[in-house]
Design a protein around this motif. Sequence first.
Motif, PDB file in Angstrom:
ATOM      1  N   ASN A 102      -2.176  21.429  -7.535  1.00  0.00           N
ATOM      2  CA  ASN A 102      -1.313  22.213  -6.232  1.00  0.00           C
ATOM      3  C   ASN A 102      -1.889  20.931  -5.315  1.00  0.00           C
ATOM      4  O   ASN A 102      -2.867  21.122  -5.019  1.00  0.00           O
ATOM      5  CB  ASN A 102      -1.802  23.501  -5.817  1.00  0.00           C
ATOM      6  N   THR A 103      -0.876  19.660  -5.304  1.00  0.00           N
ATOM      7  CA  THR A 103      -0.794  19.027  -4.083  1.00  0.00           C
ATOM      8  C   THR A 103       0.022  18.966  -3.102  1.00  0.00           C
ATOM      9  O   THR A 103       1.066  18.781  -4.190  1.00  0.00           O
ATOM     10  CB  THR A 103      -1.477  17.687  -4.922  1.00  0.00           C
ATOM     11  N   PHE A 104       0.323  17.589  -2.124  1.00  0.00           N
ATOM     12  CA  PHE A 104       0.871  17.927  -1.348  1.00  0.00           C
ATOM     13  C   PHE A 104       2.037  16.876  -2.156  1.00  0.00           C
ATOM     14  O   PHE A 104       3.149  17.195  -1.747  1.00  0.00           O
ATOM     15  CB  PHE A 104       0.201  17.021   0.151  1.00  0.00           C
ATOM     16  N   TRP A 105       1.190  15.254  -2.660  1.00  0.00           N
ATOM     17  CA  TRP A 105       2.202  14.515  -3.333  1.00  0.00           C
ATOM     18  C   TRP A 105       3.421  15.589  -5.116  1.00  0.00           C
ATOM     19  O   TRP A 105       4.630  15.225  -5.423  1.00  0.00           O
ATOM     20  CB  TRP A 105       1.290  13.577  -4.111  1.00  0.00           C
ATOM     21  N   MET A 106       2.395  16.667  -5.527  1.00  0.00           N
ATOM     22  CA  MET A 106       2.812  16.954  -6.321  1.00  0.00           C
ATOM     23  C   MET A 106       4.373  17.697  -5.704  1.00  0.00           C
ATOM     24  O   MET A 106       5.672  17.804  -6.443  1.00  0.00           O
ATOM     25  CB  MET A 106       2.831  18.328  -6.986  1.00  0.00           C
TER      26      MET A 106
END
Length: 349
Positions: A102-106
């Motif tokens: 769960n990351t911004f880039w995901m």
Amino acid sequence: MATTLSAPTAHAGVGLLKKMLRGMGQVMFQPSAWTGLLFLAGIIWGSCANRTGIVAWGALVAVAVSTLTGRLLRLPEDDGTQGLWGFNGVLVGCAFPTFLGNTFWMWLALILCAAMTTWVRTGFNNVMAPWKVNSLTFPFVFCTWLFLLAARAMHGMPPTHLSDPTLPTLFASGENLRLGHLIVYWLKGVGQVFLVDSWVTGLLFLVGLLLSSARAALWAAVGSAVALLVAILFEASGSGIAGGLYGFSPVLTAIALGTVFYKPNRRSAVWALLGIVVTVFVQAGMNVMLAPLGIPTLTAPFCLTTWLFLLPLIRFDETERPDHTDWDPARKTHLAPRPLFEPRRTPKK
């Protein structure tokens, strides 16, 4: 002063919401907002119960993005109205939070991939039109595979929940086969269509199908049950059986062959049952094939098997050569929509 939405703006918002919900329903070939609403409820329930609530958010974001992409590209409006812009996207939205960190880039990659499925579907359909078949959910499979493979080379979307690339090894085939457990496995097979590991979700999906088509609900139930039986008889992976992982592609194959692309009759029913059984073997084979890459099969076994059963263009009881390029009621008259609640007709005097 309080402001209110103008009538056209409110109508546009309701229209977009219906397209999104129908997009969810179209994962199982149902252009029904009510069915989509039950599917959404199932996704929310299952993801929250498994403490992966971001899967539900991913589904909502992705179906909105893919639906809006169809509008921005000015693709055929009728496709949007039926929910055909969004059904591949919503599966992307379920897959990314399931397999990636769960990351911004995901989330940025999720948005891009969901948008891609809309125009990739159009492209694949154009390529397959001469063969008289449809791309089904393969745009979701193809685009998601590319991004999951890319995740191995990009720390911005870590493959946190992907399996490690490995050669097939020994596995345990035994599972608890008491009736209560078998029912759970059966319902999970339906729920796993949206990558949700929950028997309650599977039950909600069956209810959602029932609101749109009793025949589709029946075939979904049969598809998961037959797949479960075949997987047990051939001693497939016990964990796969318990998680419903041999059921979700057969569920889609069952609905496609038993209710959508062929007019329901005895011969097409036998054809659909055979397709369900074959899908289990295709699922097992693709599990082994993709294990060294460390990526899931997604709904590829359903796509491959259904194409194998549609490409021969067998007529059964049809007088003309079948056309499986879509499931428009104009082509498939047995799919003509019916109102959810039909008014009672009084006989004329």
